[in-house]
Scaffold this active site. Structure first.
Site, short mmCIF file in Angstrom:
data_model
loop_
_atom_site.label_atom_id
_atom_site.label_comp_id
_atom_site.label_asym_id
_atom_site.label_seq_id
_atom_site.Cartn_x
_atom_site.Cartn_y
_atom_site.Cartn_z
CB CYS A 1 -0.95 0.41 1.01
SG CYS A 1 0.41 0.20 2.74
CG HIS B 1 4.27 -6.02 11.46
ND1 HIS B 1 2.76 -5.58 11.97
CD2 HIS B 1 5.16 -6.04 12.25
CE1 HIS B 1 3.14 -5.05 12.67
NE2 HIS B 1 4.76 -5.09 13.23
CG HIS C 1 3.53 -1.33 12.58
ND1 HIS C 1 4.22 -0.97 12.56
CD2 HIS C 1 2.39 -1.72 11.69
CE1 HIS C 1 4.94 -2.33 11.14
NE2 HIS C 1 3.83 -2.68 10.91
CB CYS D 1 0.67 4.86 7.42
SG CYS D 1 -0.50 5.20 6.14
CG HIS E 1 -1.74 -4.25 16.29
ND1 HIS E 1 0.06 -3.56 15.25
CD2 HIS E 1 -0.86 -5.47 14.55
CE1 HIS E 1 -0.73 -3.01 13.77
NE2 HIS E 1 -0.44 -4.77 13.83
CD GLU F 1 -2.99 1.26 13.03
OE1 GLU F 1 -2.74 0.34 12.22
OE2 GLU F 1 -4.38 1.52 12.93
CB THR G 1 -4.81 1.54 9.72
OG1 THR G 1 -3.79 0.82 10.08
CG2 THR G 1 -5.15 3.06 10.14
CB CYS H 1 -6.24 2.30 5.66
SG CYS H 1 -5.34 0.70 4.31
CG ASN I 1 -2.42 -5.78 6.22
OD1 ASN I 1 -2.31 -6.77 5.16
ND2 ASN I 1 -0.95 -5.73 6.83
O1 0CH Z 1 -1.28 -5.20 9.01
P1 0CH Z 1 -0.31 -4.65 10.23
O2 0CH Z 1 -0.64 -3.16 11.32
O3 0CH Z 1 -0.15 -5.84 10.87
O4 0CH Z 1 1.03 -3.89 9.59
P2 0CH Z 1 1.96 -4.36 7.89
O5 0CH Z 1 1.13 -6.04 8.08
O6 0CH Z 1 3.51 -4.30 8.30
O7 0CH Z 1 1.30 -3.83 7.27
C1 0CH Z 1 1.93 -2.41 6.97
C2 0CH Z 1 0.73 -2.01 7.81
C3 0CH Z 1 0.66 -0.31 9.05
C4 0CH Z 1 0.34 -0.21 9.34
O8 0CH Z 1 -1.42 -0.10 8.99
FE1 SF4 Z 2 -0.90 0.77 3.82
FE2 SF4 Z 2 -3.24 1.72 5.48
FE3 SF4 Z 2 -1.18 0.50 6.97
FE4 SF4 Z 2 -1.44 3.36 5.74
S1 SF4 Z 2 -2.64 2.80 7.13
S2 SF4 Z 2 0.52 1.77 5.93
S3 SF4 Z 2 -1.94 2.58 3.56
S4 SF4 Z 2 -2.17 -0.65 5.11
#
Ligand code: 0CH
Ligand code: SF4
Length: 322
Positions: free
Chosen positions: A19, A48, A83, A105, A133, A135, A174, A204, A234
């Site tokens: 993303c 992650h 995060h 983000c 988590h 975030e 998100t 998001c 996610n």
């Molecule tokens: O899905 P999470 O928040 O565990 O993080 P990720 O896999 O590093 O993906 C990017 C999302 C980062 C914050 O929204």
């Molecule tokens: Fe990606 Fe959404 Fe996380 Fe932003 S909030 S880093 S766009 S998954």
């Protein structure tokens, strides 16, 4: 050769993978390495994904979980992950005289701001999210201890007791399940009609689009592979959606070596997607692994168009221009 192999129809979900927030966070580390040279310290996995983290380590990034692990007196940049972090983290970095760069983000920062505004207006904030988590730790850490109540499940939404139901607001992580979150918000809204919050939730665009793509494709296939890490919220949600939509088998895999061929060796149709932190090269590795065993016919199923772009953190833009 392929005449000997069983046929496999492969549906590739689109959008999938990186993303805009992930691209920005990884680019921030790369840019800092290019501008200042190694080491560049990164607090928590920038996103992650082990493959991403190992790649950046090889270029000179040093990953830590907490700021006390960064050597005192360093002039090297210290980058906060996508995060987001509690307010205390940049404060701590300033106290240690670190050159901090925030790769949170912008869509997570938006949630931090919402929570702050609600608090300033005297509202108790319910945060819908997963305990522990990063975030969630970061969003809760925008406000003083006790100002945010975490609600993880529908059952908790039913039993939650606010301090004052007339002064209540909500925000969300998100990267949650769209469906689970809608249920939790509906329960809270019914119990506390005066509760304020975003139009729907704070999930998001990338999380939404990836889950919708899985919903569309899952009923058409025997099995689903989600490329992503076990600590990626996610990505975990994508696997859950596939399972709920009736995929006979669904697995979250980091690399081709993780594929359980006892399960995936005897299917005739497969969908593949990737979490927001999983690079496309790993999707290609998975397709290659299937192509070694099956005569694969790959089709891409487009369910949304994405053109979101976030500029680099300010410090990196300024320094890059000088
Ligand atoms: O899905 P999470 O928040 O565990 O993080 P990720 O896999 O590093 O993906 C990017 C999302 C980062 C914050 O929204
Ligand atoms: Fe990606 Fe959404 Fe996380 Fe932003 S909030 S880093 S766009 S998954």
């Amino acid at each position: 050769m392929s005449a000997d192999k069983p046929a496999l129809r492969v549906l590739l979900c689109a959008p999938r993978g990186f993303c805009a927030g992930v691209v920005r966070a990884i680019d921030a580390v790369e840019k800092a390495l290019a501008l200042y040279g190694p080491p560049v310290y990164v607090r928590h996995e920038i996103v992650h994904n082990k493959y991403v983290v190992e790649g950046l380590k090889a270029k000179g990034a040093v990953f830590v979980e907490e700021l006390h692990e960064v050597p005192a007196g360093t002039t090297a940049p210290v980058i906060f992950s996508a995060h987001g972090v509690a307010k205390s983290v940049p404060e701590d970095a300033a106290a240690r005289n670190f050159f901090a760069i925030d790769a949170t983000c912008p869509l997570v920062t938006k949630v931090h701001r919402e929570a702050t505004v609600h608090h300033k207006r005297g509202r108790e904030v319910v945060l819908i999210g997963h305990a522990g988590h990063p975030e969630v730790i970061g969003t809760m850490g925008q406000l003083p201890e006790g100002a945010v109540a975490l609600v993880e499940t529908a059952a908790q939404a039913r039993s939650f007791t606010p301090r004052d139901p007339e002064r209540l607001a909500y925000t969300t992580q998100t990267t949650l399940s769209i469906d689970d979150t809608a249920e939790i918000v509906a329960i809270l809204r019914e119990r506390f009609p005066a509760m304020v919050g975003p139009q729907k939730e704070d999930i998001c665009y990338a999380t939404t689009n990836r889950q919708e793509a899985v919903k569309r494709v899952a009923p058409q296939v025997d099995a689903m592979i989600v490329v992503g890490a076990p600590n990626s919220s996610n990505s975990q949600r994508l696997r859950e959606v596939a399972e709920r939509e009736g995929c006979r088998a669904s697995a979250l895999v980091q690399r081709a070596a993780d594929i359980d061929w006892a399960v995936f060796g005897s299917i005739s149709s497969l969908a593949i997607t990737a979490g927001a932190s999983a690079p496309e090269v790993l999707v290609e590795e998975i397709i290659d692994a299937f192509a070694a065993r099956f005569a694969v016919a790959v089709e891409t199923v487009h369910t949304a168009h994405e053109d979101v772009f976030f500029p680099l953190p300010r410090q990196l833009r300024t320094d890059a221009a000088e």
